[in-house]
Design a protein around this motif. Structure first.
Motif, PDB file in Angstrom:
ATOM      1  N   THR A 293       0.809  -1.226   0.000  1.00  0.00           N
ATOM      2  CA  THR A 293       0.000   0.000   0.000  1.00  0.00           C
ATOM      3  C   THR A 293       0.837   1.268   0.000  1.00  0.00           C
ATOM      4  N   ARG A 294       2.140   1.134   0.237  1.00  0.00           N
ATOM      5  CA  ARG A 294       3.033   2.307   0.211  1.00  0.00           C
ATOM      6  C   ARG A 294       3.898   2.216  -1.046  1.00  0.00           C
ATOM      7  N   ILE A 295       3.575   3.015  -2.037  1.00  0.00           N
ATOM      8  CA  ILE A 295       4.338   3.023  -3.284  1.00  0.00           C
ATOM      9  C   ILE A 295       5.462   4.045  -3.157  1.00  0.00           C
ATOM     10  N   LEU A 296       6.679   3.576  -3.332  1.00  0.00           N
ATOM     11  CA  LEU A 296       7.868   4.419  -3.241  1.00  0.00           C
ATOM     12  C   LEU A 296       8.539   4.440  -4.604  1.00  0.00           C
ATOM     13  N   VAL A 297       8.619   5.614  -5.216  1.00  0.00           N
ATOM     14  CA  VAL A 297       9.087   5.735  -6.600  1.00  0.00           C
ATOM     15  C   VAL A 297      10.291   6.670  -6.658  1.00  0.00           C
ATOM     16  N   GLU A 298      11.317   6.262  -7.399  1.00  0.00           N
ATOM     17  CA  GLU A 298      12.471   7.142  -7.569  1.00  0.00           C
ATOM     18  C   GLU A 298      12.007   8.438  -8.229  1.00  0.00           C
ATOM     19  N   GLU A 299      12.457   9.553  -7.676  1.00  0.00           N
ATOM     20  CA  GLU A 299      11.866  10.849  -8.029  1.00  0.00           C
ATOM     21  C   GLU A 299      12.013  11.209  -9.505  1.00  0.00           C
ATOM     22  N   THR A 300      13.020  10.682 -10.189  1.00  0.00           N
ATOM     23  CA  THR A 300      13.209  11.039 -11.601  1.00  0.00           C
ATOM     24  C   THR A 300      12.140  10.430 -12.507  1.00  0.00           C
ATOM     25  N   VAL A 301      11.444   9.405 -12.055  1.00  0.00           N
ATOM     26  CA  VAL A 301      10.395   8.796 -12.879  1.00  0.00           C
ATOM     27  C   VAL A 301       9.018   8.884 -12.223  1.00  0.00           C
ATOM     28  N   ALA A 302       8.929   9.603 -11.118  1.00  0.00           N
ATOM     29  CA  ALA A 302       7.676   9.644 -10.355  1.00  0.00           C
ATOM     30  C   ALA A 302       6.529  10.251 -11.163  1.00  0.00           C
ATOM     31  N   GLU A 303       6.803  11.307 -11.896  1.00  0.00           N
ATOM     32  CA  GLU A 303       5.733  11.960 -12.658  1.00  0.00           C
ATOM     33  C   GLU A 303       5.179  11.035 -13.732  1.00  0.00           C
ATOM     34  N   GLU A 304       6.074  10.365 -14.469  1.00  0.00           N
ATOM     35  CA  GLU A 304       5.638   9.465 -15.531  1.00  0.00           C
ATOM     36  C   GLU A 304       4.927   8.241 -14.940  1.00  0.00           C
ATOM     37  N   PHE A 305       5.465   7.713 -13.843  1.00  0.00           N
ATOM     38  CA  PHE A 305       4.811   6.587 -13.181  1.00  0.00           C
ATOM     39  C   PHE A 305       3.393   6.965 -12.781  1.00  0.00           C
ATOM     40  N   THR A 306       3.232   8.130 -12.172  1.00  0.00           N
ATOM     41  CA  THR A 306       1.918   8.560 -11.702  1.00  0.00           C
ATOM     42  C   THR A 306       0.944   8.713 -12.860  1.00  0.00           C
ATOM     43  N   ARG A 307       1.422   9.269 -13.964  1.00  0.00           N
ATOM     44  CA  ARG A 307       0.552   9.441 -15.130  1.00  0.00           C
ATOM     45  C   ARG A 307       0.037   8.093 -15.620  1.00  0.00           C
ATOM     46  N   ARG A 308       0.943   7.135 -15.745  1.00  0.00           N
ATOM     47  CA  ARG A 308       0.528   5.821 -16.222  1.00  0.00           C
ATOM     48  C   ARG A 308      -0.359   5.109 -15.191  1.00  0.00           C
ATOM     49  N   PHE A 309      -0.055   5.280 -13.928  1.00  0.00           N
ATOM     50  CA  PHE A 309      -0.859   4.648 -12.885  1.00  0.00           C
ATOM     51  C   PHE A 309      -2.301   5.152 -12.932  1.00  0.00           C
ATOM     52  N   VAL A 310      -2.468   6.457 -13.021  1.00  0.00           N
ATOM     53  CA  VAL A 310      -3.811   7.040 -13.054  1.00  0.00           C
ATOM     54  C   VAL A 310      -4.602   6.495 -14.235  1.00  0.00           C
ATOM     55  N   ALA A 311      -3.950   6.364 -15.388  1.00  0.00           N
ATOM     56  CA  ALA A 311      -4.642   5.841 -16.569  1.00  0.00           C
ATOM     57  C   ALA A 311      -5.049   4.380 -16.362  1.00  0.00           C
ATOM     58  N   LYS A 312      -4.147   3.589 -15.805  1.00  0.00           N
ATOM     59  CA  LYS A 312      -4.429   2.164 -15.586  1.00  0.00           C
ATOM     60  C   LYS A 312      -5.515   1.972 -14.533  1.00  0.00           C
ATOM     61  N   ALA A 313      -5.399   2.674 -13.429  1.00  0.00           N
ATOM     62  CA  ALA A 313      -6.385   2.543 -12.358  1.00  0.00           C
ATOM     63  C   ALA A 313      -7.750   3.048 -12.806  1.00  0.00           C
ATOM     64  N   GLY A 314      -7.746   4.040 -13.672  1.00  0.00           N
ATOM     65  CA  GLY A 314      -9.006   4.593 -14.143  1.00  0.00           C
ATOM     66  C   GLY A 314      -9.808   3.619 -14.985  1.00  0.00           C
ATOM     67  N   ALA A 315      -9.167   2.574 -15.481  1.00  0.00           N
ATOM     68  CA  ALA A 315      -9.866   1.582 -16.306  1.00  0.00           C
ATOM     69  C   ALA A 315     -10.480   0.456 -15.473  1.00  0.00           C
ATOM     70  N   LEU A 316     -10.201   0.443 -14.180  1.00  0.00           N
ATOM     71  CA  LEU A 316     -10.769  -0.602 -13.330  1.00  0.00           C
ATOM     72  C   LEU A 316     -12.285  -0.476 -13.246  1.00  0.00           C
ATOM     73  N   VAL A 317     -12.950  -1.614 -13.250  1.00  0.00           N
ATOM     74  CA  VAL A 317     -14.412  -1.651 -13.166  1.00  0.00           C
ATOM     75  C   VAL A 317     -14.810  -2.012 -11.740  1.00  0.00           C
ATOM     76  N   GLN A 318     -15.583  -1.135 -11.130  1.00  0.00           N
ATOM     77  CA  GLN A 318     -16.044  -1.371  -9.761  1.00  0.00           C
ATOM     78  C   GLN A 318     -17.525  -1.706  -9.797  1.00  0.00           C
ATOM     79  N   GLY A 319     -17.915  -2.782  -9.109  1.00  0.00           N
ATOM     80  CA  GLY A 319     -19.322  -3.152  -9.156  1.00  0.00           C
ATOM     81  C   GLY A 319     -19.610  -4.474  -8.492  1.00  0.00           C
TER      82      GLY A 319
END
Length: 487
Positions: A293-319
Motif C-alpha cells: 500500500t506504500r508506493i515508493l518511486v524514484e523521483e526522476t520517474v515519479a511523474e511518468e509513473f503517476t501518469r501511467r498509474f492514473v490511466a491504468k487505475a481509471g480503467a478498473l471496473v467497480q461493481g
C-alpha cells in the motif's frame, strides 16, 4: 434440507456449529449480511463459552485415535476432502462471494482450487517428513514430528476458506485435531467445509467449527488448558489479547498479522510492469494483508509513473463481484467502510493530496484511492487501512528507498521493481520483510516459509515449517549397547 438450513445463492448451508460430528445450535444467533447488497443471508449460531468448551472437549476426545492413525491414512482422507472441495467448487465459490464480496471469477479460478491444493499439498508433505539419523559418540539420534494435540484456529474474513485451510490442512496432516473459529462476517464456507470433511470420512471430533464473536468465545478457546496450539490471522490488537490469554498455559502461537508493505520502483524499472503491480494492490478491494500500500518511486520517474498509474487505475471496473467484468467489489462491512473513509479524511486534513478516489462510491464500496504529499510519520503511512487506499512517496537514492520502506512497525512483505540484478540483491538483503517479491507480486509456493517480521507476526508456516509448529519435535537418542540380543 432441514428446518435449520439456509439457502444462499441456491446452496444449502447449515448455520449451526459443527461439534463432535454433530450439528449444534445455540440459544442466540447473529445475522450474516451480504456485502454485495446488504441483504440478510440468515441467522447464524452465536457461540458461547459453553459451545467453545464442548468443541475443545470433542477435539481432545478425538485426538488419541487420530494421532495414532498412520500418516498415509490421514493423507488419504485429506485427499478425499480435496476431492470434495473440487466437486463442490462452484457452490463454494458463489457462497463465499455472496458472503464476503470478493470476486466470483477469482474464487472460481484461483481461491477454491487453492483450497483443494492446500489439503493435497500438506497431505503429501506429511509423508516426506524425515530427518536423516546422525550419530553422537556412537549414539544414534532420531528426529520425529509428534502430533501436538487440539489446535484452535482463528481465521479472517478477507479470504475465509483459503486461509482457514492453510491452517487446517497441516494441523490435520500432522495428526492434530482442530477447533476452527471463522470470522463472524464470513462464516458460511466453514460450515460447508465441515460437511465436506465428514463426507470424506474424517472422524467425528477431528474438525470442529464454532461460530460467533471473538469477544464472546475467543478467550474460552485461547485460554483453555487442553489446547496445544493456537494459530491466528488478523489484527495486532487482537493478537495481543490472544497472546495474553494463552500465556498462563504457555500455549505456542502462530500469528500472521497486519502489513504496511512497500512497493519500491527504481528509475531503471520497466514502468509498465511497475504500474501493473501497483494497480494490482487494489485486488479484493484492498482487503489483503500482503498488499503493498506504500508506493515508493524514484523521483526522476515519479511523474511518468503517476501518469501511467492514473490511466491504468481509471480503467478498473467497480461493481457487483459476481459479474465477470468487475475488478473491484464491495467492502466487507459498513463498519470497515467507515474505517477506510476515516483514514482518508484524516489524511486529507493533515495535508495529503488526493490523486484519484478519496470517496465512497455508495454505501458499500470505496473508490480506488491514491494519496500523495504524505508525511512518513503520518497515520496514513504508518497504519494499516485494509481498503483500496495507496500512498505515493518519492526517494532520491537506494539508501533513502530502504529507509522509507523499513520505517514502519510492520514487516510482512515488500515488492521491488528494478532492471538491475545487483541492485535487487542489495536492496532485498536490506529490507525487513517475511516475503520479498522482485519484479512480480503474490507468487506463493506452499513449500516456502510464510509469515511476518516485527508487528506483522510470529512464526512461519509452509512446508516443513508448518509441521514444526503443529508438531512436538522429538529427538530420540539410542545407545549402541545395552541390548539383550539372542541371535
Amino acid at each position: 434440507m432441514t428446518e435449520h438450513t439456509l439457502t444462499v445463492a441456491g446452496v444449502a448451508v447449515d448455520p449451526r456449529h459443527w461439534i463432535g460430528g454433530e450439528r449444534v445450535a445455540s440459544a442466540g444467533t447473529f445475522t450474516d449480511v451480504s456485502p454485495i447488497d446488504g441483504r440478510a443471508l440468515g441467522e447464524i449460531a452465536r457461540g458461547t463459552p459453553a459451545e467453545a468448551a464442548a468443541a475443545v472437549a470433542a477435539a481432545k476426545a478425538a485426538f488419541p485415535a487420530w494421532a495414532a492413525t498412520s500418516r498415509a491414512e490421514r493423507a488419504r482422507i485429506l485427499h478425499a476432502i480435496a476431492d470434495g472441495v473440487e466437486k463442490r467448487l462452484e457452490e463454494l465459490a458463489i457462497v463465499e462471494t455472496t458472503d464476503n464480496g470478493a470476486l466470483l471469477r477469482s474464487h472460481r479460478r484461483g481461491v477454491m482450487p487453492r483450497v483443494a491444493h492446500n489439503f493435497r499439498f500438506f497431505a503429501d508433505w506429511s509423508l516426506t517428513l524425515d530427518h536423516e539419523d546422525f550419530e553422537t559418540r556412537g549414539h544414534t539420534n532420531h528426529v520425529s514430528w509428534d502430533p501436538a494435540g487440539p489446535c484452535v484456529l482463528i481465521t479472517p474474513w478477507n479470504a475465509p476458506l483459503m486461509l482457514a485451510t492453510w491452517k487446517i490442512a497441516p494441523a490435520l496432516a500432522a495428526g492434530n485435531t482442530v477447533v476452527l473459529k471463522p470470522a463472524e462476517w464470513s462464516p458460511l464456507t466453514a460450515s460447508l467445509l465441515a460437511d465436506i470433511a465428514a463426507e470424506a470420512g474424517l472422524p467425528a471430533g477431528v474438525l470442529n467449527v464454532v461460530q460467533g464473536y471473538g469477544s464472546e468465545i475467543g478467550d474460552a478457546l485461547t485460554s483453555h488448558p487442553d489446547v496445544r496450539r493456537i494459530s491466528f490471522t488478523g489484527s495486532v490488537p487482537t493478537a495481543r489479547r490472544i497472546a495474553a490469554s494463552a500465556a498462563p498455559h504457555l500455549t505456542p502461537l502462530s500469528l500472521e498479522l497486519g502489513g504496511k508493505s512497500p512497493l519500491l520502483v527504481f528509475a531503471d524499472a520497466d514502468l509498465d510492469l511497475a504500474v501493473d503491480l501497483a494497480v494490482e494492490q487494489y485486488d479484493n478491494a484492498g482487503q489483503v494483508c500482503l498488499a503493498a500500500t506504500r508506493i515508493l518511486v524514484e523521483e526522476t520517474v515519479a511523474e511518468e509513473f503517476t501518469r501511467r498509474f492514473v490511466a491504468k487505475a481509471g480503467a478498473l471496473v467497480q461493481g457487483d463481484p459476481r459479474e465477470e467484468a468487475t475488478d473491484i467489489g464491495p467492502t466487507i462491512h459498513p463498519r470497515q467502510l467507515e474505517k477506510i473513509d476515516g483514514f482518508v479524511r484524516r489524511a486529507v486534513e493533515a495535508g495529503a493530496r488526493v490523486v484519484i478516489g478519496g470517496h465512497r462510491v455508495d454505501e458499500r464500496s470505496y473508490a480506488p484511492t491514491l494519496l500523495t504529499e504524505v508525511a512518513q510519520d503520518s497515520e496514513i503511512v504508518q497504519e494499516e487501512v485494509f481498503g483500496p487506499v495507496l500512498t505515493l512517496q518519492t526517494f532520491a537514492d537506494e539508501d533513502e528507498a530502504v529507509r522509507l520502506a523499513d520505517d514502519t512497525r510492520f514487516g510482512l512483505a515488500a515488492t521491488l521493481v528494478t532492471g538491475d540484478r545487483e541492485r535487487a540483491d542489495r536492496v532485498t538483503g536490506r529490507l525487513t520483510a517475511g516475503t520479498v517479491w522482485v519484479n512480480c507480486f503474490f507468487v506463493r509456493d506452499l513449500k516456502a516459509p510464510f509469515g511476518g517480521s516485527r508487528h506483522s507476526g510470529v512464526g512461519r508456516e509452509g512446508g516443513t515449517w508448518s509441521f514444526d509448529f503443529y508438531c512436538d519435535l522429538k529427538n530420540t537418542v539410542t545407545a549402541p549397547k545395552g541390548w539383550n540380543d539372542h541371535g
